[in-house]
Write an enzyme that holds these catalytic residues in place. Sequence first.
Site, PDB file in Angstrom:
ATOM      1  N   CYS A  18     -43.939  82.588  87.282  1.00 24.39           N
ATOM      2  CA  CYS A  18     -44.994  81.408  87.095  1.00 24.39           C
ATOM      3  C   CYS A  18     -45.837  81.619  85.663  1.00 24.39           C
ATOM      4  O   CYS A  18     -45.558  82.783  85.130  1.00 24.39           O
ATOM      5  CB  CYS A  18     -45.894  81.452  88.243  1.00 24.39           C
ATOM      6  SG  CYS A  18     -46.812  82.909  88.410  1.00 24.39           S
ATOM      7  N   HIS A  47     -46.018  92.125  91.246  1.00 27.80           N
ATOM      8  CA  HIS A  47     -45.318  92.813  92.304  1.00 27.80           C
ATOM      9  C   HIS A  47     -43.877  92.659  92.247  1.00 27.80           C
ATOM     10  O   HIS A  47     -43.178  91.984  92.727  1.00 27.80           O
ATOM     11  CB  HIS A  47     -45.773  92.433  93.456  1.00 27.80           C
ATOM     12  CG  HIS A  47     -47.157  92.344  93.782  1.00 27.80           C
ATOM     13  ND1 HIS A  47     -48.193  91.711  94.451  1.00 27.80           N
ATOM     14  CD2 HIS A  47     -48.169  93.525  93.696  1.00 27.80           C
ATOM     15  CE1 HIS A  47     -49.322  92.132  94.594  1.00 27.80           C
ATOM     16  NE2 HIS A  47     -49.213  93.561  93.897  1.00 27.80           N
ATOM     17  N   HIS A 115     -54.038  92.496 100.484  1.00 26.57           N
ATOM     18  CA  HIS A 115     -53.460  92.051  99.289  1.00 26.57           C
ATOM     19  C   HIS A 115     -54.520  92.512  98.223  1.00 26.57           C
ATOM     20  O   HIS A 115     -55.903  91.994  98.389  1.00 26.57           O
ATOM     21  CB  HIS A 115     -53.495  90.784  99.373  1.00 26.57           C
ATOM     22  CG  HIS A 115     -52.396  90.116  98.317  1.00 26.57           C
ATOM     23  ND1 HIS A 115     -52.962  89.961  96.973  1.00 26.57           N
ATOM     24  CD2 HIS A 115     -51.290  89.855  98.252  1.00 26.57           C
ATOM     25  CE1 HIS A 115     -52.014  89.396  96.465  1.00 26.57           C
ATOM     26  NE2 HIS A 115     -50.895  89.398  97.028  1.00 26.57           N
ATOM     27  N   GLU A 117     -55.255  90.782  95.459  1.00 22.42           N
ATOM     28  CA  GLU A 117     -56.048  89.708  95.147  1.00 22.42           C
ATOM     29  C   GLU A 117     -57.430  89.701  95.935  1.00 22.42           C
ATOM     30  O   GLU A 117     -58.405  89.397  95.591  1.00 22.42           O
ATOM     31  CB  GLU A 117     -55.382  88.440  95.016  1.00 22.42           C
ATOM     32  CG  GLU A 117     -56.164  87.382  94.784  1.00 22.42           C
ATOM     33  CD  GLU A 117     -55.295  85.840  94.894  1.00 22.42           C
ATOM     34  OE1 GLU A 117     -56.120  84.852  95.168  1.00 22.42           O
ATOM     35  OE2 GLU A 117     -54.206  85.843  94.730  1.00 22.42           O
ATOM     36  N   THR A 154     -55.037  82.696  96.242  1.00 16.52           N
ATOM     37  CA  THR A 154     -54.368  81.755  95.649  1.00 16.52           C
ATOM     38  C   THR A 154     -52.701  81.643  95.999  1.00 16.52           C
ATOM     39  O   THR A 154     -52.216  80.625  95.974  1.00 16.52           O
ATOM     40  CB  THR A 154     -54.504  81.763  94.192  1.00 16.52           C
ATOM     41  OG1 THR A 154     -53.736  83.185  93.767  1.00 16.52           O
ATOM     42  CG2 THR A 154     -55.791  81.913  93.728  1.00 16.52           C
ATOM     43  N   SER A 214     -46.359  89.317  98.016  1.00 22.81           N
ATOM     44  CA  SER A 214     -46.716  88.211  99.069  1.00 22.81           C
ATOM     45  C   SER A 214     -46.080  87.181  99.063  1.00 22.81           C
ATOM     46  O   SER A 214     -45.435  86.354 100.119  1.00 22.81           O
ATOM     47  CB  SER A 214     -48.302  87.968  99.089  1.00 22.81           C
ATOM     48  OG  SER A 214     -48.711  87.049 100.015  1.00 22.81           O
ATOM     49  N   SER A 257     -42.983  86.729  90.634  1.00 28.54           N
ATOM     50  CA  SER A 257     -42.774  87.889  89.969  1.00 28.54           C
ATOM     51  C   SER A 257     -41.428  88.304  89.629  1.00 28.54           C
ATOM     52  O   SER A 257     -41.387  89.559  89.020  1.00 28.54           O
ATOM     53  CB  SER A 257     -43.513  89.027  90.748  1.00 28.54           C
ATOM     54  OG  SER A 257     -44.969  88.594  90.980  1.00 28.54           O
TER      55      SER A 257
END
Length: 298
Positions: A18, A47, A115, A117, A154, A214, A257
């Site tokens: 992304c 990740h 996680h 984040e 997110t 994730s 990722s």
Amino acid sequence: MTQNGHKRVLLAAPRSFCAGVDRAIEIVERLLARYGPPVYVRHEIVHNDNVVHRLEKLGAVFVEHEDEIPAGENCERKGLRVVDAVCPLVSKVHAEARRYADSGHVVALIGHANHVEVIGTKGERPDEIVVVESPEDAARLDPQGRSLAVITQTTLSLDDVAATVDVLADRFGDLRRPGAEDICYATQNRQDAVKEIVGRGATLLLVIGSPTSSNANRLVEVATARGAEATLIDGESPLDIELLNGHQIVGLTAGASTPEGLVQAVLAALAGRGYEEVEEVTVAREDVHFRLPREVYA
């Protein structure tokens, strides 16, 4: 129609990197090219083991805490240059967390507590932010009479958080629900592609990604929830032939990722097993690009 014995692959689009991952990797690469190694990176930049190992070979050093850089005081006091490679979408949620907390709200952060984040977002205002992992957590939440605001990790889709937000809305009335702009567009697109692939008849979905990703694990869950078999593969190990037994139509995708090179390697392995026909299933066109921080040019 697919004839009996005719094997093919439905290839997800979008897939792989992304814009946030592209940006993070490019930041590290540019810093290495400009200043030379070592470039210290707190936590894995993405990740995916393949990406991390490649950057390590270039001179990146991944650490869990600044005390490892090496033992001493704060990075800025050491005179180390600090560059923020956090995805701008995540930074936006951090800003929302601060704004809500500072205006007197209890902030319900929907996501996975372990996680990175979520750990980072909660760290913005630890006393005012409560992690809510499930509808059951939402049913137990006690804001002690204070106004409630809702934000979300997110890398969960709107589908992922809907049931939990519904419970909060039923209990506490009108809430500002997480909007599409608070959800990683790449997460939503990749999940939508999986739904389309399974809907077109794929009975097995191969998801290329690391166990720590994730969003890659969630792609597996999305496929199995719709009745397909699904499994996570690393894209580098030899493809297990037994995985393919009984499956004429195989879906293939990759977490946000995962480098595209691993996708092409798996396609080649599948072709070697008779899955030579590849149809790309496109659900969205991604043209998002995030600006690099000024430090990479300074």
